[in-house]
Scaffold this motif. Structure first.
Motif, mmCIF file in Angstrom:
data_model
loop_
_atom_site.group_PDB
_atom_site.id
_atom_site.type_symbol
_atom_site.label_atom_id
_atom_site.label_comp_id
_atom_site.label_asym_id
_atom_site.label_seq_id
_atom_site.Cartn_x
_atom_site.Cartn_y
_atom_site.Cartn_z
ATOM 1 N N LEU A 148 96.810 -1.009 -16.172
ATOM 2 C CA LEU A 148 96.335 -0.532 -17.477
ATOM 3 C C LEU A 148 95.117 -1.311 -17.946
ATOM 4 O O LEU A 148 94.122 -0.733 -18.393
ATOM 5 N N ILE A 149 95.186 -2.648 -17.816
ATOM 6 C CA ILE A 149 94.055 -3.444 -18.312
ATOM 7 C C ILE A 149 92.820 -3.240 -17.454
ATOM 8 O O ILE A 149 91.684 -3.284 -17.944
ATOM 9 N N LEU A 150 93.015 -3.000 -16.153
ATOM 10 C CA LEU A 150 91.862 -2.718 -15.301
ATOM 11 C C LEU A 150 91.198 -1.399 -15.705
ATOM 12 O O LEU A 150 89.958 -1.305 -15.770
ATOM 13 N N LEU A 151 92.011 -0.367 -15.976
ATOM 14 C CA LEU A 151 91.439 0.913 -16.402
ATOM 15 C C LEU A 151 90.766 0.768 -17.767
ATOM 16 O O LEU A 151 89.674 1.308 -17.998
ATOM 17 N N VAL A 152 91.406 0.022 -18.656
ATOM 18 C CA VAL A 152 90.812 -0.191 -19.973
ATOM 19 C C VAL A 152 89.487 -0.909 -19.837
ATOM 20 O O VAL A 152 88.475 -0.522 -20.453
ATOM 21 N N PHE A 153 89.434 -1.958 -19.009
ATOM 22 C CA PHE A 153 88.188 -2.724 -18.906
ATOM 23 C C PHE A 153 87.082 -1.907 -18.237
ATOM 24 O O PHE A 153 85.915 -1.969 -18.641
ATOM 25 N N ALA A 154 87.462 -1.140 -17.201
ATOM 26 C CA ALA A 154 86.445 -0.334 -16.509
ATOM 27 C C ALA A 154 85.844 0.694 -17.456
ATOM 28 O O ALA A 154 84.606 0.852 -17.539
ATOM 29 N N THR A 155 86.691 1.421 -18.158
ATOM 30 C CA THR A 155 86.166 2.426 -19.092
ATOM 31 C C THR A 155 85.476 1.773 -20.284
ATOM 32 O O THR A 155 84.499 2.301 -20.815
ATOM 33 N N PHE A 156 85.988 0.624 -20.702
ATOM 34 C CA PHE A 156 85.349 -0.093 -21.811
ATOM 35 C C PHE A 156 83.952 -0.567 -21.428
ATOM 36 O O PHE A 156 83.001 -0.446 -22.209
ATOM 37 N N LEU A 157 83.820 -1.105 -20.208
ATOM 38 C CA LEU A 157 82.526 -1.620 -19.776
ATOM 39 C C LEU A 157 81.489 -0.490 -19.715
ATOM 40 O O LEU A 157 80.340 -0.667 -20.132
ATOM 41 N N VAL A 158 81.911 0.665 -19.212
ATOM 42 C CA VAL A 158 80.972 1.787 -19.118
ATOM 43 C C VAL A 158 80.696 2.377 -20.507
ATOM 44 O O VAL A 158 79.541 2.497 -20.942
ATOM 45 N N GLY A 159 81.757 2.753 -21.214
ATOM 46 C CA GLY A 159 81.577 3.406 -22.510
ATOM 47 C C GLY A 159 80.987 2.502 -23.555
ATOM 48 O O GLY A 159 80.152 2.926 -24.370
ATOM 49 N N GLY A 160 81.394 1.195 -23.547
ATOM 50 C CA GLY A 160 80.859 0.278 -24.533
ATOM 51 C C GLY A 160 79.370 0.063 -24.360
ATOM 52 O O GLY A 160 78.606 0.049 -25.343
ATOM 53 N N ASN A 161 78.942 -0.115 -23.109
ATOM 54 C CA ASN A 161 77.506 -0.307 -22.878
ATOM 55 C C ASN A 161 76.710 0.962 -23.175
ATOM 56 O O ASN A 161 75.571 0.872 -23.647
ATOM 57 N N ILE A 162 77.291 2.109 -22.889
ATOM 58 C CA ILE A 162 76.596 3.356 -23.258
ATOM 59 C C ILE A 162 76.410 3.435 -24.768
ATOM 60 O O ILE A 162 75.343 3.804 -25.265
ATOM 61 N N GLN A 163 77.438 3.016 -25.518
ATOM 62 C CA GLN A 163 77.352 3.088 -26.966
ATOM 63 C C GLN A 163 76.360 2.064 -27.527
ATOM 64 O O GLN A 163 75.502 2.385 -28.355
ATOM 65 N N THR A 164 76.480 0.822 -27.066
ATOM 66 C CA THR A 164 75.656 -0.241 -27.656
ATOM 67 C C THR A 164 74.252 -0.299 -27.081
ATOM 68 O O THR A 164 73.296 -0.608 -27.799
ATOM 69 N N LEU A 165 74.127 -0.032 -25.771
ATOM 70 C CA LEU A 165 72.801 -0.096 -25.162
ATOM 71 C C LEU A 165 72.008 1.193 -25.355
ATOM 72 O O LEU A 165 70.806 1.156 -25.585
ATOM 73 N N VAL A 166 72.704 2.328 -25.257
ATOM 74 C CA VAL A 166 72.004 3.613 -25.245
ATOM 75 C C VAL A 166 72.119 4.318 -26.599
ATOM 76 O O VAL A 166 71.121 4.558 -27.283
ATOM 77 N N CYS A 167 73.338 4.639 -26.972
ATOM 78 C CA CYS A 167 73.508 5.518 -28.141
ATOM 79 C C CYS A 167 73.030 4.875 -29.424
ATOM 80 O O CYS A 167 72.321 5.502 -30.223
ATOM 81 N N ARG A 168 73.415 3.628 -29.646
ATOM 82 C CA ARG A 168 73.012 2.975 -30.886
ATOM 83 C C ARG A 168 71.502 2.847 -30.999
ATOM 84 O O ARG A 168 70.922 3.017 -32.080
ATOM 85 N N ASN A 169 70.855 2.603 -29.895
ATOM 86 C CA ASN A 169 69.400 2.481 -29.901
ATOM 87 C C ASN A 169 68.702 3.829 -29.734
ATOM 88 O O ASN A 169 67.505 3.926 -29.977
ATOM 89 N N TRP A 170 69.458 4.827 -29.319
ATOM 90 C CA TRP A 170 68.887 6.170 -29.245
ATOM 91 C C TRP A 170 68.743 6.757 -30.642
ATOM 92 O O TRP A 170 67.789 7.470 -30.945
ATOM 93 N N VAL A 171 69.712 6.462 -31.485
ATOM 94 C CA VAL A 171 69.663 6.997 -32.845
ATOM 95 C C VAL A 171 68.473 6.439 -33.610
ATOM 96 O O VAL A 171 67.741 7.174 -34.293
ATOM 97 N N ASN A 172 68.234 5.143 -33.518
ATOM 98 C CA ASN A 172 67.098 4.542 -34.240
ATOM 99 C C ASN A 172 65.825 4.506 -33.410
ATOM 100 O O ASN A 172 64.855 3.838 -33.782
ATOM 101 N N GLN A 173 65.825 5.185 -32.251
ATOM 102 C CA GLN A 173 64.648 5.360 -31.389
ATOM 103 C C GLN A 173 64.155 4.048 -30.787
ATOM 104 O O GLN A 173 63.029 3.979 -30.280
ATOM 105 N N GLU A 174 64.984 3.005 -30.816
ATOM 106 C CA GLU A 174 64.592 1.754 -30.174
ATOM 107 C C GLU A 174 64.549 1.893 -28.657
ATOM 108 O O GLU A 174 63.805 1.181 -27.974
#
Length: 891
Positions: A545-571
């Motif tokens: 469970l923790i491996l699946l959580v970490f794998a999906t967290f690493l992918v989804g979290g970075n997409i949110q913080t690296l891509v989506c959050r900076n996509w909204v403000n055009q950074e």
């Protein structure tokens, strides 16, 4: 006279709804002559707005938007948690580029070739920067690693303890606080299980939502790229279609040109008819005055002569009749005749129209009216003569006023047809100008520069489409594995929850049925075993469970913080534009062939604001669409031809020279110099001073009073003679006097105003004849000006529509911005948010398994019989029989 009036009325009535005043309307106030009121242009008239088709480009990129969901509070919670984990801003200034340009990508690709680059790669400065930037995720990775190691180790320790009968056994002594502790453990385990149940439900829902959004989201990538390529490829066809829409204003202008000349003619006629018809009516009145005055002057002249002749004939007969009546009344045999004798002496002529222009003495004048010293004589007033006026008017009218008015009216009414004839050539030239304008408009499509400059962008989009397909297939495969693993592990969590719930239910039921805490109860024992099974499953699968959580967290979290959050403000666009952040092979500005002074950030903003493709592409020579869509370069010939046009609509002659001479002769004839008051004064005098009917009735009355038959007979005879004179002579003269009075009355009313009316009529007619051409030209210029402004609005509407359509639809750059926004909506709003909510919910389940394990192990002891300290050996686990209570023995 009546014929002239009827002809003039018929002539004016041919084009006027209100006929002019008649010949006897000269005393009515006349409308003041002035210029025609200018017509007002009406820009909002029906048909002034052109309608073009709403759909222009066949290829469109529909905009996607975030749809509100009931899971939005969960999504917001996850975003806030990620913001706490990753608080560092995106290094748009190129942190990777300080001292090691693109080392991250070189390290990833193993392409450190130059010695300095190898040295920097060995120092690991980019890696240190990445670790520093991803510090939150590194901490989470450490926690996940600790959990992955610690929980299985704790599980093995628990198994060892169970094998040594040290964990999950029985309570050794009964205490009063056991009930409270048991209820507290039940409550905590129930709450933990409820949290896990809610979390696993959210995990199921979000996992299914990710699966439902992933396939269409991944399929939208090549579809959008293909749509963008088709949009670029269809630009020339769309531009040509927009140019072909010039047919809409061209047809409207040709339709307006078809009715222009008649409309102008009718407008000129409508605005000038009041002035023209007023002048014609005034001229008709003066012609009628001339005819009527001449007629009445002739009546006055003939009637006066007839009255003078009749008076000369009546005078001897009246003198004889007077002498006989006076002699008869003086007869002594006539009884009571003295009373009538005075009236008989007054039997003499009254009005005298024979002494024209000189005074006359009448021996028959009564003594009381005679002048002093002239007893028996009366001075008659002079009656003016009209013979001189008639001589001045002899031969008038020499012109046919009715025909003259009819011709002037007809010439004026022919202005619309004349305008059609005179404007035929300019209408034909304007249509030729429209054909040349259509060729100029075609140059917009011929000179549109996009086809040569969109090829690099099309090739880049095609390459991106081909290169994205393997990654999309891999992402789809990974998502399938994730869904399967997530479904299996969520099912295991549900199995653990089922064991917990079943264990708590059986254990609680067993406790309620057990009378003695030390009694064995099979249902309580089964509940304890169910709890231990759930504990074992939790220890067994927690690391997965923790491996699946970490794998999906690493992918989804970075997409949110690296891509989506900076996509909204055009950074993210600034990050891509910064040199060194991406490898040279991913130079977006060069691949999309953007302007040299532009980048992805500025191109996105320009496209978002509705700029055209030609405004963001790298053109060799700048193309200014506004310069190509300026109205004057297409309408200059059209406007100049209408502005220079002049037309001679002909001269409207209302009064010819012979007619003018007739009116001037009429004014100088002396009609106004005749003293008509003397006629009226003379007409106040009767034809005979004594009323013949009254004297005859007096004689008839005396006849009845006579005793002498001879006198009575003579009185009767004289009465009959007087009646005969009255009926045969005096009445005819009185009729002539009445006729004379009508003519004198008309002439006396006309004479004081004759010269002023004739002068005003001549001045009005001359003014109208002089002003009509000027007014017609003025109205023509005004009408053509209104028409020009109206047609220029058609050109302006079309050219504005062309610019708007090219910018917003056919050659718009907005589909690029829309595609980027759609990518953000698909990746961030539709995939990343439920993806992150999935690992967050699954993570909650995983971490709450730890208190669940603790509470389940602690609760297991309470479901088994309590062991007394005095009881000797015996397995506390396997003893199936009842152990009786041990009491102290008496010695």
């Amino acid at each position: 006279m009546p014929g002239l009036a009827k002809q003039a009325w018929d002539g004016l009535g041919a084009a006027s709804t209100q006929p002019p005043r008649g010949a006897r309307g000269g005393n009515k106030p006349r409308q003041r002559l002035g210029f025609a009121d200018p017509q007002q242009c009406q820009p909002g008239s029906p048909g002034a707005v052109l309608r073009f088709t709403d759909r222009h480009a066949e290829i469109r990129v529909p905009a996607l938007h975030r749809v509100p969901s009931s899971l939005d509070p969960l999504y917001g919670l996850v975003r806030r948690c990620l913001d706490l984990i990753q608080q560092n801003p995106l290094p748009t200034a190129g942190p990777w580029g300080r001292g090691c340009h693109g080392d991250v990508f070189h390290l990833a690709q193993g392409t450190c070739s130059t010695p300095s680059l190898v040295q920097r790669c060995r120092r690991g400065s980019p890696v240190a920067q990445v670790v520093q930037y991803e510090l939150g995720y590194v901490v989470c990775a450490a926690v996940a690693l600790l959990f992955t190691v610690a929980v299985p180790v704790a599980g093995m320790c628990f198994c060892y303890c169970r094998s040594r009968r040290r964990c999950g056994g029985r309570l050794r002594a009964h205490r009063r606080s056991l009930g409270c502790r048991r209820r507290c453990l039940l409550t905590c385990l129930s709450f933990t299980s409820l949290v896990i149940l809610v979390s696993v439900t959210c995990a199921f829902v979000t996992s299914q939502r990710v699966k439902g959004q992933m396939e269409p989201g991944l399929g939208a990538v090549p579809s959008t790229l293909r749509t963008l390529r088709q949009h670029l490829a269809n630009v020339p066809q769309g531009v040509q279609m927009v140019v072909d829409k010039f047919e809409v204003p061209r047809k409207q202008i040709i339709s307006d040109l078809g009715g222009l000349s008649r409309s102008v003619g009718l407008s000129i006629h409508a605005q000038l008819k009041a002035m023209t018809y007023a002048a014609l009516a005034d001229l008709q009145d003066r012609a009628g005055d001339l005819q009527t005055s001449l007629h009445h002057l002739q009546i006055v002249h003939r009637t006066a002569r007839a009255l003078a002749a009749a008076r000369a004939e009546l005078e001897p007969a009246l003198r004889e009749r007077r002498s006989r009546v006076v002699a008869l009344l003086d007869d002594p045999r006539c009884t009571s005749c003295a009373s009538v004798l005075g009236r008989a002496h007054g039997l003499q002529l009254g009005a005298d129209y024979g002494k024209v222009g000189t005074g006359s003495w009448s021996p028959w004048s009564p003594p009381h009216t005679a002048a002093p010293g002239l007893t028996g004589c009366f001075l008659h007033p002079k009656v003016p003569s009209v013979e001189k006026v008639l001589k001045a008017l002899a031969g008038l009218p020499r012109s046919d006023f009715a025909e003259m008015i009819r011709q002037g009216n007809g010439t004026f009414n022919s202005i619309p047809e004349l305008a059609v004839e005179r404007m035929a050539q300019v209408i034909q030239d304007l249509r030729a100008d429209l054909a040349r304008t259509a060729e100029k408009v075609q140059s917009i499509a011929d000179g549109f520069p996009l086809p040569d400059y969109t090829r690099p962008a099309s090739e880049a989009l095609l390459e991106a489409e081909h290169r994205s397909r393997p990654y999309l297939r891999e992402a789809e495969r990974f998502e399938r594995y994730r869904w399967i693993a997530g479904t299996v592990l969520c099912s295991i969590i549900l199995l653990i929850l089922a064991c917990n719930v079943t264990g708590m239910a059986l254990g609680a039921y067993g406790l309620s049925k057990r009378e003695d805490p030390s009694d064995y109860e099979c249902r309580g024992e089964a509940g304890a075993k169910f709890l231990l099974v759930g504990v074992g499953l939790a220890f067994l699968f927690s690391w997965l469970l923790i491996l699946l959580v970490f794998a999906t967290f690493l992918v989804g979290g970075n997409i949110q913080t690296l891509v989506c959050r900076n996509w909204v403000n055009q950074e993210i666009y600034k990050f891509i534009d910064t040199p060194g952040n991406l490898p040279p092979s991913m130079n977006v500005t060069r691949q999309l062939n953007l302007r040299r002074d532009s980048n992805l950030s500025s191109a996105y903003r320009e496209c978002k604001s509705g700029a055209g493709l030609w405004e963001v592409l790298q053109l060799d020579s700048s193309y200014d669409l506004d310069e190509h869509l300026k109205t004057p370069q297409y309408t200059a010939d059209f406007q100049k031809r209408l502005g220079d046009f002049t037309a001679d609509l002909g001269d409207v002659r209302l009064l010819r020279s012979e007619g003018r001479q007739d009116l001037e002769t009429f004014a100088r004839s002396g009609v106004d110099e005749v003293d008509y008051g003397r006629f009226q004064e003379e007409m106040k005098n009767p034809v005979v001073q004594t009323s013949l009917p009254g004297l005859a009735r007096n004689l008839e009355g005396l006849q009845k009073m006579q005793r002498n038959s001879t006198v009575a007979g003579r009185l009767a005879a004289e009465a009959r003679a007087l009646w005969h004179m009255q009926n045969s002579t005096v009445q005819s003269q009185e009729a002539l006097v009445a006729k004379l009075g009508e003519s004198v009355q008309f002439l006396s009313r006309l004479a004081p105003h004759l010269k002023e009316r004739v002068r005003r009529t001549l001045a009005t007619t001359a003014s109208v004849e002089a002003r009509l051409p000027l007014q017609a030209q003025q109205i023509l210029r005004q009408e053509l000006g209104c028409f020009t402004r109206k047609e220029l609005r058609y050109f302006a509407q079309y050219l504005n529509w062309v610019g708007q359509t090219l910018r917003e639809d056919v050659a718009s750059c907005q589909p690029l911005a829309t595609a980027l926004d759609n990518g953000r909506v698909i990746l961030c709003d539709r995939i990343a948010e439920p993806w992150n909510a999935f690992w967050f919910s699954l993570g909650c389940c995983t971490f709450f398994l730890i208190p669940s394990i603790i509470f389940a192990v602690r609760l297991t002891k309470h479901f088994r019989p309590i062991r007394n300290r005095l009881i000797s050996t015996g397995s506390e686990e396997t003893c199936p029989f009842h152990i009786p209570r041990v009491t102290a023995l008496k010695l």
